[in-house]
Enzyme design. Structure first.
Site, PDB file in Angstrom:
ATOM      1  N   ALA A  63       0.857  -1.187   0.000  1.00  0.00           N
ATOM      2  CA  ALA A  63       0.000   0.000   0.000  1.00  0.00           C
ATOM      3  C   ALA A  63       0.894   1.238   0.000  1.00  0.00           C
ATOM      4  CB  ALA A  63      -0.893  -0.009   1.236  1.00  0.00           C
ATOM      5  N   GLY A 107       1.024  -5.128   0.894  1.00  0.00           N
ATOM      6  CA  GLY A 107      -0.153  -5.275   0.039  1.00  0.00           C
ATOM      7  C   GLY A 107       0.169  -5.945  -1.295  1.00  0.00           C
ATOM      8  N   GLU A 110       0.006  -9.491  -0.536  1.00  0.00           N
ATOM      9  CA  GLU A 110      -1.405  -9.837  -0.308  1.00  0.00           C
ATOM     10  C   GLU A 110      -2.181  -9.879  -1.627  1.00  0.00           C
ATOM     11  OE1 GLU A 110      -1.499  -6.615   2.642  1.00  0.00           O
ATOM     12  OE2 GLU A 110      -2.490  -8.055   3.967  1.00  0.00           O
ATOM     13  N   GLU A 130       4.737  -5.054   7.423  1.00  0.00           N
ATOM     14  CA  GLU A 130       3.972  -3.961   8.040  1.00  0.00           C
ATOM     15  C   GLU A 130       4.373  -3.713   9.483  1.00  0.00           C
ATOM     16  OE1 GLU A 130       2.710  -6.224   6.016  1.00  0.00           O
ATOM     17  OE2 GLU A 130       1.275  -5.314   4.623  1.00  0.00           O
TER      18      GLU A 130
HETATM   19  N1  CAA Z   1       4.597   3.178  -0.614  1.00  0.00           N
HETATM   20  C1  CAA Z   1       5.014   4.319  -1.170  1.00  0.00           C
HETATM   21  N2  CAA Z   1       6.194   4.462  -1.817  1.00  0.00           N
HETATM   22  C2  CAA Z   1       6.985   3.364  -1.861  1.00  0.00           C
HETATM   23  C3  CAA Z   1       6.621   2.151  -1.294  1.00  0.00           C
HETATM   24  C4  CAA Z   1       5.359   2.069  -0.643  1.00  0.00           C
HETATM   25  N3  CAA Z   1       4.884   0.911  -0.109  1.00  0.00           N
HETATM   26  N4  CAA Z   1       7.622   1.252  -1.499  1.00  0.00           N
HETATM   27  C5  CAA Z   1       8.580   1.920  -2.185  1.00  0.00           C
HETATM   28  N5  CAA Z   1       8.205   3.191  -2.403  1.00  0.00           N
HETATM   29  C6  CAA Z   1       8.948   4.242  -3.100  1.00  0.00           C
HETATM   30  C7  CAA Z   1      10.087   4.748  -2.249  1.00  0.00           C
HETATM   31  O1  CAA Z   1       9.653   5.711  -1.328  1.00  0.00           O
HETATM   32  C8  CAA Z   1      11.009   5.308  -3.314  1.00  0.00           C
HETATM   33  O2  CAA Z   1      10.526   6.576  -3.708  1.00  0.00           O
HETATM   34  P1  CAA Z   1      11.570   7.802  -3.947  1.00  0.00           P
HETATM   35  O3  CAA Z   1      12.432   7.312  -5.092  1.00  0.00           O
HETATM   36  O4  CAA Z   1      10.668   8.930  -4.324  1.00  0.00           O
HETATM   37  O5  CAA Z   1      12.325   7.965  -2.694  1.00  0.00           O
HETATM   38  C9  CAA Z   1      10.821   4.379  -4.485  1.00  0.00           C
HETATM   39  O6  CAA Z   1       9.559   3.695  -4.245  1.00  0.00           O
HETATM   40  C10 CAA Z   1      11.900   3.309  -4.572  1.00  0.00           C
HETATM   41  O7  CAA Z   1      11.949   2.637  -3.316  1.00  0.00           O
HETATM   42  P2  CAA Z   1      13.319   2.434  -2.487  1.00  0.00           P
HETATM   43  O8  CAA Z   1      14.289   3.533  -2.797  1.00  0.00           O
HETATM   44  O9  CAA Z   1      12.968   2.223  -1.060  1.00  0.00           O
HETATM   45  O10 CAA Z   1      13.860   1.095  -3.180  1.00  0.00           O
HETATM   46  P3  CAA Z   1      14.803  -0.002  -2.524  1.00  0.00           P
HETATM   47  O11 CAA Z   1      15.184  -0.920  -3.628  1.00  0.00           O
HETATM   48  O12 CAA Z   1      15.897   0.644  -1.736  1.00  0.00           O
HETATM   49  O13 CAA Z   1      13.885  -0.786  -1.459  1.00  0.00           O
HETATM   50  C11 CAA Z   1      11.875  -1.924  -0.730  1.00  0.00           C
HETATM   51  C12 CAA Z   1      12.782  -1.540  -1.927  1.00  0.00           C
HETATM   52  C13 CAA Z   1      12.642  -2.864   0.218  1.00  0.00           C
HETATM   53  C14 CAA Z   1      10.660  -2.644  -1.292  1.00  0.00           C
HETATM   54  C15 CAA Z   1      11.461  -0.640   0.028  1.00  0.00           C
HETATM   55  O14 CAA Z   1      11.004   0.321  -0.916  1.00  0.00           O
HETATM   56  C16 CAA Z   1      10.397  -0.845   1.042  1.00  0.00           C
HETATM   57  O15 CAA Z   1      10.665  -1.374   2.103  1.00  0.00           O
HETATM   58  N6  CAA Z   1       9.140  -0.416   0.726  1.00  0.00           N
HETATM   59  C17 CAA Z   1       8.045  -0.461   1.654  1.00  0.00           C
HETATM   60  C18 CAA Z   1       7.515  -1.881   1.808  1.00  0.00           C
HETATM   61  C19 CAA Z   1       6.406  -1.911   2.820  1.00  0.00           C
HETATM   62  O16 CAA Z   1       6.565  -1.577   3.966  1.00  0.00           O
HETATM   63  N7  CAA Z   1       5.202  -2.347   2.374  1.00  0.00           N
HETATM   64  C20 CAA Z   1       4.036  -2.433   3.235  1.00  0.00           C
HETATM   65  C21 CAA Z   1       3.194  -1.208   3.054  1.00  0.00           C
HETATM   66  S1  CAA Z   1       1.842  -1.160   4.213  1.00  0.00           S
HETATM   67  C22 CAA Z   1       0.681  -2.182   3.515  1.00  0.00           C
HETATM   68  O17 CAA Z   1       0.849  -2.750   2.459  1.00  0.00           O
HETATM   69  C23 CAA Z   1      -0.590  -2.302   4.335  1.00  0.00           C
HETATM   70  C24 CAA Z   1      -1.558  -3.313   3.823  1.00  0.00           C
HETATM   71  O18 CAA Z   1      -1.555  -4.432   4.245  1.00  0.00           O
HETATM   72  C25 CAA Z   1      -2.527  -2.938   2.812  1.00  0.00           C
END
Ligand code: CAA
Length: 256
Positions: A63, A107, A110, A130
């Site tokens: 998400a 997500g 999921e 999460e």
């Molecule tokens: N939401 C918004 N933006 C996201 C994102 C997310 N879930 N995941 C990645 N991005 C964005 C980053 O902010 C980044 O943007 P900028 O270039 O503008 O800074 C861009 O995508 C590239 O990401 P990274 O620089 O972080 O890339 P990376 O290769 O270093 O890392 C990753 C990749 C490990 C997937 C890391 O991006 C990450 O941990 N993302 C979040 C994952 C997460 O926590 N997901 C759960 C979300 S909550 C949810 O999903 C609730 C539910 O159950 C519905």
């Protein structure tokens, strides 16, 4: 650029998530477009199976945290977060195959779990991280993951944010198949084409029956399966399938 791309290849519809700059983070715009595409293809008689794919780096990283960060309780309650547009995939009756390369996190994981078949590239990585946000998986992860891989593995993933590589995901039964990255699209499309060549009402009956196993006792599920089996005997395609077998010829299904 649209956040979701769609195309049809023969009887297979392909939906591609297209927010690469945010690793396909699943915001409302994307989930609305995905839901619209899923429902459109589900209603299209020319389509027998649907493939859902992301990009080479990410299927979807979850998400959209940037959007969620400022939300309060009433925003998610009144806005029906998750319920409003994440649940659409559950109403799709045709087989949906996920082709996963790179991150399928939160997500994104999921969403893959909500599909019927998951084909994973070697680069695929699955996690429900999460907990790192002091959140919890909220699009079915705490419910579908234990059903898919058992409580012990699911608890480990949800509580520790551990990342599974494709081979571990395969070993645990989280994915259907693992293929080299450069074969992911071709292998998933070939599988979808094969599935789409079968009788559609039979495919839909199988999907409904397997999904019913999640939501019923064994006795109720077996009864449901029996009813579906009896219904097959009212189907032209089933008779054609059996006659073709006996005549040693390929079947010509009417309802595809
Ligand atoms: N939401 C918004 N933006 C996201 C994102 C997310 N879930 N995941 C990645 N991005 C964005 C980053 O902010 C980044 O943007 P900028 O270039 O503008 O800074 C861009 O995508 C590239 O990401 P990274 O620089 O972080 O890339 P990376 O290769 O270093 O890392 C990753 C990749 C490990 C997937 C890391 O991006 C990450 O941990 N993302 C979040 C994952 C997460 O926590 N997901 C759960 C979300 S909550 C949810 O999903 C609730 C539910 O159950 C519905």
């Amino acid at each position: 650029m649209p956040v979701v791309l769609t195309e049809t290849r023969g009887r297979v519809a392909v939906i591609t998530l297209n927010r690469p700059e945010a690793l396909n983070a699943l915001n409302d715009e994307l989930m609305d477009a995905l839901g619209e595409a899923l429902l459109r293809f589900d209603a299209d008689d020319r389509v027998g199976a649907i493939v859902l794919m992301g990009g080479p780096k990410a299927f979807a990283a979850g998400a959209d945290i940037a959007v969620m960060a400022d939300w309060g309780y009433m925003d998610v309650y009144q806005g029906q977060f998750i319920t409003r547009n994440w649940e659409t995939i559950r109403s799709v009756r045709k087989p949906v195959l996920a082709a996963v390369a790179g991150f399928a996190f939160g997500g994104g994981c999921e969403l893959a779990l909500a599909c019927d078949v998951i084909v994973a590239a070697h680069s695929a990585r699955f996690a429900l991280p999460e907990i790192k946000l002091a959140m919890l998986p909220g699009a079915g992860g705490t419910q579908r993951l234990p059903r898919a891989i058992g409580k012990a593995k699911a608890m480990d993933l949800c509580l520790s944010a551990r990342v599974l590589d494709a081979d571990e995901a395969d070993l645990y039964g989280l994915v259907s198949r693992v293929v080299p990255d450069d074969e992911l699209h071709g292998a998933t499309l070939a599988l979808a084409e094969r599935i789409a060549g079968y009788s559609l009402p039979a495919l839909m009956a199988i999907k409904e029956a397997v999904n019913r196993s999640y939501e019923s006792t064994l006795a109720e599920g077996v009864l449901f399966e029996r009813r579906q089996l009896y219904t097959r005997f009212a189907s032209e395609d089933a008779h054609e399938g059996m006659q073709a077998f006996l005549a040693k010829r390929p079947p010509e299904f009417k309802h595809r």
